[in-house]
Scaffold this motif. Structure first.
Motif, PDB file in Angstrom:
ATOM      1  N   TRP A   1       0.529   1.063  -6.360  1.00  0.00           N
ATOM      2  CA  TRP A   1      -0.476   0.380  -5.827  1.00  0.00           C
ATOM      3  C   TRP A   1      -1.638   1.385  -5.989  1.00  0.00           C
ATOM      4  O   TRP A   1      -2.945   0.882  -6.192  1.00  0.00           O
ATOM      5  N   GLY A   2      -1.760   2.730  -5.857  1.00  0.00           N
ATOM      6  CA  GLY A   2      -2.678   3.637  -6.076  1.00  0.00           C
ATOM      7  C   GLY A   2      -3.374   3.741  -7.280  1.00  0.00           C
ATOM      8  O   GLY A   2      -4.340   4.377  -7.164  1.00  0.00           O
ATOM      9  N   ARG A   3      -2.693   3.274  -8.394  1.00  0.00           N
ATOM     10  CA  ARG A   3      -3.325   3.414  -9.721  1.00  0.00           C
ATOM     11  C   ARG A   3      -4.717   2.709  -9.546  1.00  0.00           C
ATOM     12  O   ARG A   3      -5.624   3.457 -10.137  1.00  0.00           O
TER      13      ARG A   3
ATOM     14  N   GLY B   1      -5.853   0.679  -6.858  1.00  0.00           N
ATOM     15  CA  GLY B   1      -6.166   0.390  -5.459  1.00  0.00           C
ATOM     16  C   GLY B   1      -5.684  -1.392  -5.174  1.00  0.00           C
ATOM     17  O   GLY B   1      -6.416  -1.885  -4.450  1.00  0.00           O
TER      18      GLY B   1
ATOM     19  N   THR C   1       0.796  -0.920  -0.198  1.00  0.00           N
ATOM     20  CA  THR C   1      -0.153  -0.004   0.081  1.00  0.00           C
ATOM     21  C   THR C   1       0.695   1.286   0.008  1.00  0.00           C
ATOM     22  O   THR C   1       0.215   2.265  -0.271  1.00  0.00           O
TER      23      THR C   1
END
Length: 471
Positions: free
Chosen positions: A190-192, A194, A185
């Motif tokens: 990762w944020g692209r 979720g 995380t």
């Protein structure tokens, strides 16, 4: 008169100094190595063998083009504690056995030259290492995350779990899983989505990663950790050799590894042709041990009884008396399964069995007694019509119905049996893990690319079938 002895003496002295310094370093290395190996010699040697075949850092670029549409896979370079670092204590990676021989050769295990150049004594719970090795050399691998459509997380979760089955401290048992979730995380990619474009492969069953902390049920804790219960991991696609049939919404079954890992396409084709021609004197066979206290495995006692009483069945009864033969790949493949038309696949400690994939490799038609042994597990890999390649015998534990296995199998017409066997043998490539150094590519001049178990997984992962997003 000028003399030349001084330079000669100086040069000789320098050579001697270099020699003795080198000798001192050599003695020191041997001394340190002996100290290191005094407690675990096999661990150190096998870790060196593993490391020598690993990709250097930075990784090498793939040598051929990707043959799977939209499958551009970035392989995370995880901190060593999540994979290679675990191998340093390979003797204790499993509470039941020394795993050092099994983690050799990137997880393929010890070679079996008597069976052929691409045969290995592969452990049934080692798929995560083999998957990692294949991905490092896979033509669909990309070296930069901004080029990726998929992100592979090479966590050796199964090896870590099996080393902690007897760990009474639940916080200690869960720590590495929590560390992995925190690490992922915190990564920019990762944020692209979720984590929905991330996946990992596990070499053990999903049950080993779904512990329920139920104080009213002491049996709820059988050594599992909490990995698959974590919200970030639920966002990912999880590949495991056995998915949870009812709660594994983001889980997909992948094959257990068998013993054959061909380097070249022609090896696999040659084996398939051999299985088509081989004589099969036994109508059916069973290789396995009785199970006590496991309700879903109660059918095993009946199978062992019927097989033992039939002249048409080849029984390899495991346990204390048959332990050696039951762990001999040559016996299982050459003497039992490849000599049988049908191979009985009863549930054991869990629903699934490595034996299912051994039987396919041997061209033996699997006979199932639970839908969760294959049909609800490996939908990416098996034909939708189960009667094309298998026999299902519905066993009802409640009404204690006893099926006469021999009679049921004899009812199947010979033409149908032959058709089913052809279908089983055709499945061998996609249920097999090729050797990590396989030359399987169109550029190798061997004809069309032969897809293996890893290719099938990448194909489905890249088809935009993402798990639901968990907060």
């Amino acid at each position: 008169m000028k003399t030349t002895t001084t330079p000669i003496v100086i040069r000789y002295s320098s050579i001697c100094s270099i020699f003795f310094v080198s000798l001192w370093f050599l003695i020191l290395l041997v001394f340190l190595f002996r100290i290191q190996t005094s407690s675990s010699s096999s661990s150190s040697i096998l870790l060196l063998l593993y490391s020598s075949s690993s990709d250097p850092d930075p990784p090498a670029a793939p040598t051929s083009s990707c043959h799977i549409p939209n499958a551009s896979v970035y392989v995370y370079q995880l901190p060593p504690k999540f994979n290679a670092g675990l191998l340093r204590d390979c003797r204790h990676l499993n509470v039941y056995t020394d795993m050092c021989p099994h983690v050799a050769n990137r997880g393929l295990g010890q070679p079996l030259p008597e069976m052929g150049p691409s045969w290995f004594a592969t452990h049934q719970f080692i798929a995560e290492m083999i998957f990692h090795a294949r991905m490092e050399n896979h033509p669909c691998r990309v070296l930069h995350p901004h080029d990726a459509t998929l992100f592979y997380v090479p966590f050796y979760g199964g090896l870590h779990a099996s080393s902690n089955f007897r760990q009474p401290d639940l916080a200690a048992r869960d720590r590495l899983a929590l560390d992995l979730a925190d690490y992922l995380t915190g990564q920019p990619w990762w944020g692209r989505r979720g984590g929905r474009d991330h996946f990992l492969a596990l070499g053990r069953t999903a049950w080993d990663f779904m512990r329920r902390d139920d104080d009213d049920d002491p049996a709820a804790d059988f050594g599992a950790n909490c990995l698959l219960n974590l919200a970030p991991i639920k966002n990912m696609s999880v590949l495991s050799v056995e998915r949870h049939p009812w709660e594994g919404h983001n889980q997909r079954g992948i094959p257990y590894p068998s013993y054959f890992h061909p380097l070249r396409r022609d090896e696999l084709v040659t084996w398939q042709n051999r299985m088509r021609r081989i004589s099969r004197p036994h109508l059916f066979s069973f290789a396995g041990a009785p199970r006590s206290g496991v309700e879903k495995a109660a059918i095993r006692d009946e199978i062992i009884r019927q097989c033992g009483e039939s002249r048409r069945c080849r029984l390899l009864k495991c346990g204390r008396s048959g332990a050696t033969e039951c762990h001999n790949p040559s016996t299982i493949i050459h003497q039992v399964m490849s000599r049988s038309h049908f191979c009985l696949q009863a549930p054991g400690d869990s629903f699934t069995r490595r034996s299912t994939f051994d039987s396919v490799l041997a061209g033996c038609i699997p006979v199932f007694f639970s839908p969760h042994t294959a049909y609800t597990q490996y939908q990416w890999y098996l034909p939708p019509d189960r009667s094309d390649y298998s026999v299902y015998m519905d066993h009802d534990d409640e009404d204690k119905t006893v099926i006469n296995i021999e009679e049921e199998l004899l009812k199947i017409p010979e033409e149908k049996v032959e058709m089913m066997r052809r279908r089983v043998i055709a499945l061998i490539p996609t249920l097999t893990y090729l050797h990590p150094n396989s030359t399987n590519s169109a550029a190798a001049g061997e004809g069309p690319v032969l897809w293996d178990a890893v290719d099938v997984a990448l194909q489905h992962l890249s088809s935009n079938s993402s798990p639901p997003l968990y907060d």
